[in-house]
Design a protein around this motif. Structure first.
Motif, PDB file in Angstrom:
ATOM      1  N   TYR A 180      -4.062  -1.549   7.502  1.00  0.00           N
ATOM      2  CA  TYR A 180      -4.559  -1.237   6.160  1.00  0.00           C
ATOM      3  C   TYR A 180      -5.835  -0.405   6.303  1.00  0.00           C
TER       4      TYR A 180
ATOM      5  N   GLY B 123     -18.288  -4.657  -3.011  1.00  0.00           N
ATOM      6  CA  GLY B 123     -17.616  -5.775  -3.656  1.00  0.00           C
ATOM      7  C   GLY B 123     -18.525  -6.914  -4.052  1.00  0.00           C
TER       8      GLY B 123
ATOM      9  N   THR C 181      -6.191  -9.450   1.877  1.00  0.00           N
ATOM     10  CA  THR C 181      -7.454  -8.963   1.323  1.00  0.00           C
ATOM     11  C   THR C 181      -8.206  -8.179   2.387  1.00  0.00           C
TER      12      THR C 181
ATOM     13  N   ASP D 202       0.824  -1.214   0.000  1.00  0.00           N
ATOM     14  CA  ASP D 202       0.000   0.000   0.000  1.00  0.00           C
ATOM     15  C   ASP D 202       0.855   1.259   0.000  1.00  0.00           C
TER      16      ASP D 202
ATOM     17  N   GLY E  42      -9.146  -3.382  -0.336  1.00  0.00           N
ATOM     18  CA  GLY E  42      -8.415  -3.730  -1.542  1.00  0.00           C
ATOM     19  C   GLY E  42      -7.681  -5.043  -1.381  1.00  0.00           C
ATOM     20  N   SER E  43      -7.030  -5.473  -2.471  1.00  0.00           N
ATOM     21  CA  SER E  43      -6.189  -6.670  -2.469  1.00  0.00           C
ATOM     22  C   SER E  43      -4.735  -6.230  -2.513  1.00  0.00           C
ATOM     23  N   TYR E  44      -3.956  -6.651  -1.545  1.00  0.00           N
ATOM     24  CA  TYR E  44      -2.570  -6.227  -1.400  1.00  0.00           C
ATOM     25  C   TYR E  44      -1.648  -7.446  -1.457  1.00  0.00           C
TER      26      TYR E  44
END
Length: 323
Positions: free
Chosen positions: A97, A156, A123, A84, A101-103
């Motif tokens: 986080y 989502g 995630t 990130d 989002g997907s990291y």
């Protein structure tokens, strides 16, 4: 058969395996290198069982707070990239986080002098957007039936799987009803709350402060002078007052007034102007008082003007005396 040079695999990192298999370029029969394949398989199995990098949470709802990352033992020259835009050089950093989002977490270090490169997916799910309203009226007298409507949505593509309603007066409803109806049976200013949970386990709550206002009906008192408002002959002048009426609202004491004084005369004053009745008859008088929650109560009386009528008294008879 040509001789085979058995070279030990050279390990440069769990994800970067370089091994020298055969030094004899003329080898034809691959069965002779079974030991190489077996060695490779045993190595991969052993590496799959070894701890690499780990995190206390790899999925969760935003903000995903205080994720603890761990390095393999003995690692040096550590570098974390959390995916990130931030990173760390600590062996066990703690990271939060903020956004969904997907990291992909990237890790590089030296272990026993050999470079290693690891990655770990994280995630972070967005929380549902929660909002609700209700169909008017939102205020009135007890009992007040209110029809609520949920307008919440999950992020989502996840579905909302649970709705928990608290109606502000102690009443609750659990389940997944998006549009409940609820009856308020006591007076007060009530703050309903809705908590929704989606399929990812993420939840959000929303409250509407003093959204529902309910009153016990006002105490309506109609005063006249003369009392009772009656006469044998016209004209009859009557004064009216609602000054003894009181509100039962918990959010204000103000009242509004609506008089029907007979003969087409009306008034909205607490003390209407004097009203003169010039002909014989019965005049129905109505007073309606309304509080700040639009809760009303009504009372009536009659103004009576009648010609003289003789009355006789007899033992055992029904006796009355009028003008």
């Amino acid at each position: 058969m040509a001789a085979i040079s058995k070279n030990i695999p050279i390990i440069t990192g769990t994800n970067n395996l370089l091994f020298q298999t055969l030094s004899n370029s003329n080898m034809i029969n691959l069965k002779n290198c079974r030991w190489v394949i077996l060695t490779l398989l045993l190595f991969l199995v052993s590496q799959a069982g070894n701890a690499q990098i780990s995190a206390s949470q790899t999925t969760g709802c935003a903000p995903l707070i205080n994720v603890v990352f761990s390095s393999p033992p003995g690692a040096t020259n550590i570098n974390w990239d959390f995916g990130d835009g931030t990173g760390s050089n600590l062996a066990s950093p703690i990271h939060t986080y903020i956004l969904p989002g997907s990291y992909t977490v990237l890790y590089t270090a030296l272990i026993s002098g050999n470079p290693v490169n690891y990655s770990l997916p994280i995630t972070v799910y967005g929380k549902p957007n929660v909002y609700f309203g209700a169909t008017p009226p939102l205020s009135g007298c007890v009992p007040l039936l209110v029809n609520f409507k949920d307008s919440s949505s999950a992020q989502g593509g996840a579905a909302i799987v649970q709705r928990e309603w608290a109606f502000g007066d102690g009443g609750t409803l659990s389940g997944n009803n998006p549009n409940p109806s609820y009856t308020y049976s006591i007076g007060g200013a009530f703050t309903p709350t809705l908590k929704v949970t989606d399929a990812n386990g993420c939840d959000s709550s929303y409250s509407r402060s003093q959204y529902i206002n309910v009153s016990v009906k006002p105490n309506v008192v109609l005063s006249t002078n003369p009392s009772p408002p009656a006469a044998c002959l016209p004209p009859l002048v009557v004064s009216f007052s609602a000054g003894l009426s009181t509100s039962n609202s918990t959010t204000g004491s103000g009242l509004t007034y609506l008089w029907n004084l007979g003969g087409g005369n009306t008034s909205t004053a607490i003390n209407p102007p004097l009203n003169t009745y010039t002909t014989n008859g019965v005049y129905p008088i109505t007073l309606t008082v309304t509080d700040n929650n639009n809760c009303s109560a009504t009372t009536t009386t009659n103004v009576v003007i009648s010609a003289p009528v003789a009355s006789f008294f007899a033992v055992g008879a029904v006796n009355d005396t009028v003008c």
